[in-house]
Design a protein around this motif. Structure first.
Motif, PDB file in Angstrom:
ATOM      1  N   MET A 187       9.128  -1.624  12.143  1.00  0.00           N
ATOM      2  CA  MET A 187       8.466  -0.317  11.811  1.00  0.00           C
ATOM      3  C   MET A 187       7.847  -0.654  10.086  1.00  0.00           C
ATOM      4  O   MET A 187       6.807  -0.268   9.740  1.00  0.00           O
ATOM      5  CB  MET A 187       9.440   0.957  11.789  1.00  0.00           C
ATOM      6  N   ALA A 188       8.936  -1.371   9.462  1.00  0.00           N
ATOM      7  CA  ALA A 188       8.546  -1.587   8.046  1.00  0.00           C
ATOM      8  C   ALA A 188       7.241  -2.734   8.007  1.00  0.00           C
ATOM      9  O   ALA A 188       6.512  -2.330   7.463  1.00  0.00           O
ATOM     10  CB  ALA A 188       9.670  -2.347   7.555  1.00  0.00           C
TER      11      ALA A 188
ATOM     12  N   GLN B 286       0.836  -1.157  -0.218  1.00  0.00           N
ATOM     13  CA  GLN B 286      -0.022   0.076   0.018  1.00  0.00           C
ATOM     14  C   GLN B 286       0.844   1.302   0.014  1.00  0.00           C
ATOM     15  O   GLN B 286       2.055   1.311   0.158  1.00  0.00           O
ATOM     16  CB  GLN B 286      -0.874  -0.087   1.198  1.00  0.00           C
ATOM     17  N   GLN B 287       0.212   2.289  -0.264  1.00  0.00           N
ATOM     18  CA  GLN B 287       0.757   3.580  -0.312  1.00  0.00           C
ATOM     19  C   GLN B 287       0.639   4.147   1.269  1.00  0.00           C
ATOM     20  O   GLN B 287      -0.610   4.224   1.732  1.00  0.00           O
ATOM     21  CB  GLN B 287       0.322   4.588  -1.250  1.00  0.00           C
ATOM     22  N   LEU B 288       1.647   4.812   2.020  1.00  0.00           N
ATOM     23  CA  LEU B 288       1.486   5.183   3.362  1.00  0.00           C
ATOM     24  C   LEU B 288       2.082   6.327   3.326  1.00  0.00           C
ATOM     25  O   LEU B 288       3.429   6.496   3.306  1.00  0.00           O
ATOM     26  CB  LEU B 288       1.857   4.208   4.112  1.00  0.00           C
ATOM     27  N   GLY B 289       1.309   7.642   3.285  1.00  0.00           N
ATOM     28  CA  GLY B 289       2.120   8.985   3.173  1.00  0.00           C
ATOM     29  C   GLY B 289       3.068   8.848   2.046  1.00  0.00           C
ATOM     30  O   GLY B 289       2.847   8.597   0.918  1.00  0.00           O
ATOM     31  N   SER B 290       4.361   9.180   2.156  1.00  0.00           N
ATOM     32  CA  SER B 290       5.334   9.314   0.959  1.00  0.00           C
ATOM     33  C   SER B 290       5.912   8.072   1.062  1.00  0.00           C
ATOM     34  O   SER B 290       6.869   7.791  -0.073  1.00  0.00           O
ATOM     35  CB  SER B 290       6.318  10.461   1.192  1.00  0.00           C
ATOM     36  N   LEU B 291       5.528   6.837   1.482  1.00  0.00           N
ATOM     37  CA  LEU B 291       6.088   5.766   1.428  1.00  0.00           C
ATOM     38  C   LEU B 291       5.289   4.706   0.673  1.00  0.00           C
ATOM     39  O   LEU B 291       4.046   4.592   0.621  1.00  0.00           O
ATOM     40  CB  LEU B 291       6.495   4.851   2.809  1.00  0.00           C
ATOM     41  N   THR B 292       5.953   3.968  -0.183  1.00  0.00           N
ATOM     42  CA  THR B 292       5.367   2.667  -0.851  1.00  0.00           C
ATOM     43  C   THR B 292       5.800   1.444   0.031  1.00  0.00           C
ATOM     44  O   THR B 292       7.029   1.339  -0.227  1.00  0.00           O
ATOM     45  CB  THR B 292       5.690   2.474  -2.669  1.00  0.00           C
TER      46      THR B 292
ATOM     47  N   LEU C  40      17.714 -12.299  -6.989  1.00  0.00           N
ATOM     48  CA  LEU C  40      16.739 -12.028  -5.726  1.00  0.00           C
ATOM     49  C   LEU C  40      16.232 -13.833  -5.580  1.00  0.00           C
ATOM     50  O   LEU C  40      15.727 -14.397  -6.621  1.00  0.00           O
ATOM     51  CB  LEU C  40      15.645 -11.390  -5.943  1.00  0.00           C
ATOM     52  N   ALA C  41      16.237 -14.068  -4.287  1.00  0.00           N
ATOM     53  CA  ALA C  41      15.665 -15.356  -3.912  1.00  0.00           C
ATOM     54  C   ALA C  41      14.645 -15.034  -2.789  1.00  0.00           C
ATOM     55  O   ALA C  41      14.959 -15.456  -1.416  1.00  0.00           O
ATOM     56  CB  ALA C  41      16.415 -16.512  -3.719  1.00  0.00           C
ATOM     57  N   PRO C  42      13.538 -14.163  -2.850  1.00  0.00           N
ATOM     58  CA  PRO C  42      13.075 -13.610  -1.638  1.00  0.00           C
ATOM     59  C   PRO C  42      11.669 -14.475  -1.281  1.00  0.00           C
ATOM     60  O   PRO C  42      10.805 -14.091  -1.775  1.00  0.00           O
ATOM     61  CB  PRO C  42      12.428 -12.164  -2.475  1.00  0.00           C
ATOM     62  N   GLU C  43      11.897 -15.023  -0.540  1.00  0.00           N
ATOM     63  CA  GLU C  43      10.943 -15.931   0.256  1.00  0.00           C
ATOM     64  C   GLU C  43       9.924 -15.085   0.973  1.00  0.00           C
ATOM     65  O   GLU C  43       8.751 -15.034   0.971  1.00  0.00           O
ATOM     66  CB  GLU C  43      11.558 -17.144   1.276  1.00  0.00           C
ATOM     67  N   SER C  44      10.398 -14.043   1.576  1.00  0.00           N
ATOM     68  CA  SER C  44       9.621 -12.904   2.125  1.00  0.00           C
ATOM     69  C   SER C  44      10.567 -11.865   2.323  1.00  0.00           C
ATOM     70  O   SER C  44      11.657 -11.700   2.966  1.00  0.00           O
ATOM     71  CB  SER C  44       9.171 -13.237   3.486  1.00  0.00           C
ATOM     72  N   LEU C  45      10.152 -10.745   1.316  1.00  0.00           N
ATOM     73  CA  LEU C  45      11.024  -9.415   1.381  1.00  0.00           C
ATOM     74  C   LEU C  45      10.254  -8.148   1.566  1.00  0.00           C
ATOM     75  O   LEU C  45       9.217  -8.228   0.831  1.00  0.00           O
ATOM     76  CB  LEU C  45      11.744  -9.672   0.148  1.00  0.00           C
ATOM     77  N   LEU C  46      10.410  -7.174   2.464  1.00  0.00           N
ATOM     78  CA  LEU C  46       9.536  -6.126   2.753  1.00  0.00           C
ATOM     79  C   LEU C  46      10.500  -4.858   1.872  1.00  0.00           C
ATOM     80  O   LEU C  46      11.742  -4.979   2.001  1.00  0.00           O
ATOM     81  CB  LEU C  46       9.406  -5.642   3.886  1.00  0.00           C
ATOM     82  N   LEU C  47       9.575  -4.341   1.007  1.00  0.00           N
ATOM     83  CA  LEU C  47      10.391  -3.162   0.279  1.00  0.00           C
ATOM     84  C   LEU C  47       9.672  -1.935   0.631  1.00  0.00           C
ATOM     85  O   LEU C  47       8.409  -1.744   0.620  1.00  0.00           O
ATOM     86  CB  LEU C  47      10.064  -3.531  -1.136  1.00  0.00           C
ATOM     87  N   VAL C  48      10.357  -0.892   0.949  1.00  0.00           N
ATOM     88  CA  VAL C  48       9.711   0.411   1.111  1.00  0.00           C
ATOM     89  C   VAL C  48      10.429   1.480   0.507  1.00  0.00           C
ATOM     90  O   VAL C  48      11.809   1.627   0.305  1.00  0.00           O
ATOM     91  CB  VAL C  48       9.980   0.832   2.678  1.00  0.00           C
TER      92      VAL C  48
ATOM     93  N   VAL D  62      14.963   2.748  -2.232  1.00  0.00           N
ATOM     94  CA  VAL D  62      14.415   1.609  -1.824  1.00  0.00           C
ATOM     95  C   VAL D  62      14.954   0.946  -0.805  1.00  0.00           C
ATOM     96  O   VAL D  62      16.076   0.645  -0.902  1.00  0.00           O
ATOM     97  CB  VAL D  62      13.880   0.422  -3.061  1.00  0.00           C
ATOM     98  N   ALA D  63      14.347   0.640   0.362  1.00  0.00           N
ATOM     99  CA  ALA D  63      15.014  -0.135   1.468  1.00  0.00           C
ATOM    100  C   ALA D  63      14.447  -1.303   1.402  1.00  0.00           C
ATOM    101  O   ALA D  63      13.025  -1.575   1.439  1.00  0.00           O
ATOM    102  CB  ALA D  63      14.608   0.664   2.794  1.00  0.00           C
ATOM    103  N   ALA D  64      15.422  -2.381   1.396  1.00  0.00           N
ATOM    104  CA  ALA D  64      14.965  -3.771   1.279  1.00  0.00           C
ATOM    105  C   ALA D  64      15.158  -4.348   2.797  1.00  0.00           C
ATOM    106  O   ALA D  64      16.202  -4.272   3.320  1.00  0.00           O
ATOM    107  CB  ALA D  64      15.754  -4.665   0.250  1.00  0.00           C
ATOM    108  N   PHE D  65      14.033  -5.032   3.461  1.00  0.00           N
ATOM    109  CA  PHE D  65      14.050  -5.768   4.674  1.00  0.00           C
ATOM    110  C   PHE D  65      13.870  -7.346   4.159  1.00  0.00           C
ATOM    111  O   PHE D  65      12.933  -7.606   4.051  1.00  0.00           O
ATOM    112  CB  PHE D  65      12.916  -5.279   5.594  1.00  0.00           C
TER     113      PHE D  65
END
Length: 322
Positions: free
Chosen positions: A159-160, A45-51, A116-124, A78-81
């Motif tokens: 937070m992410a 989702q879009q959250l303020g200035s963050l995607t 990438l081999a992202p089983e679960s990756l958060l991107l901001v 982009v920050a990758a978690f």
């Protein structure tokens, strides 16, 4: 408003094209390379200035080339978690292998290669200037692990995850903006603390290298073939690193060597430890006597011979008084 993109219901021949278009539209335009059995899901989702989004997929590679950066410019970061899975990431001449718990930033304005081999990756994703206004050196920390080993890493991951779950429909736009600002404040604080810590560690390491190099130079002043490469090898660093270390002390390796040779020759001559100027010159690594004499006079305002004669007279006087 949230979004959800999945290849699950698509025919195999449409999966990779759909994924390429979906991810690029939400993140950064790049060329994709996929395995034949590729599947993936991107939601967020879009959250303020963050995607904010979560990527779960089979292995694939995204390549942003110089040409793509020119044709489809993008100034976001982009920050990758990484939660599960791993990746090989390359940008700005750096490469790293990221895995669960890591946080890595990458820059849309520059080329990159992400395997990438992202089983679960958060991107901001967020605008560059919103980070640079908080921490101007941020753009030099791309393709590095952020807050690695720090408690701030766990806080940022939390937070992410919270940003992804944030119930936008129940919150005012002002609340979204405050959350986005708090996230960027925390990220920039983590980067600034890391920069300070790395700077202190580098200063300590550079100090050790400098001391080791200086000791080696002093022990080999008589070696006429002593070179920067030789000093670097003795200090177990590259000539480039040694150059940076000495530059931090306002000098160069060869200038320091030349200065120490002149200082040592001055002590030898002024204390009358030799009978001839040539002996002092050779003991201090000077092979060109005329060059040595000119440099010595320039540094001390007198010639080596004059200094030695004065030292001889002083020594005679001292002996007569004993």
């Amino acid at each position: 408003m949230g979004f959800y993109h999945s290849t699950e219901a698509l025919a195999p021949r449409h999966k990779t094209e759909f994924w390429r278009e979906s991810v690029c539209r939400r993140l950064i335009p790049a060329r994709g390379e996929f395995a034949h059995d590729f599947d993936g899901c991107l939601s967020g989702q879009q959250l303020g200035s963050l995607t904010v989004c979560r990527m779960q997929s089979k292995p694939h590679t995204f390549i942003r080339t110089d040409q793509l950066a020119r044709v489809a410019p993008d100034d976001d970061i982009v920050a990758a978690f990484f939660q599960r899975g791993q990746a090989n990431m390359a940008q700005q001449g750096r490469t790293l292998r990221a895995s669960a718990g890591d946080i890595v930033l990458y820059d849309a304005a520059r080329p990159f290669v992400h395997e990438l081999a992202p089983e679960s990756l958060l991107l901001v994703r967020f605008p560059r200037q919103q980070l640079l206004s908080r921490f101007p050196k941020a753009e030099h920390m791309m393709a590095l692990k952020i807050a690695d080993g720090s408690s701030l890493a766990g806080l940022l991951h939390g937070m992410a995850e919270e940003a992804l779950r944030f119930e936008a429909r129940d919150s005012a736009l002002a609340a979204q903006a405050r959350f986005a600002a708090a996230f960027l404040d925390t990220l920039s604080a983590a980067m600034e603390l890391q920069d300070v810590a790395e700077g202190a560690a580098a200063a300590t390491r550079h100090g050790s290298i400098y001391e080791k190099a200086v000791r080696y130079i002093d022990a080999h002043l008589d070696d006429t073939g002593l070179s920067m490469a030789g000093v670097a090898e003795a200090a177990h660093v590259s000539p480039r690193t040694l150059t940076r270390v000495f530059a931090a002390h306002g000098t160069t390796v060869m200038h320091h060597l030349w200065k120490r040779r002149l200082e040592q020759s001055f002590h030898i001559l002024s204390e009358g430890r030799v009978q001839q100027v040539t002996q002092a010159a050779y003991q201090c690594g000077f092979s060109d006597l005329s060059h040595f004499s000119r440099a010595f006079k320039s540094a001390y305002g007198t010639t080596p011979a004059t200094l030695l004669r004065g030292a001889g007279g002083t020594m005679v006087a001292l002996n007569q008084t004993r």
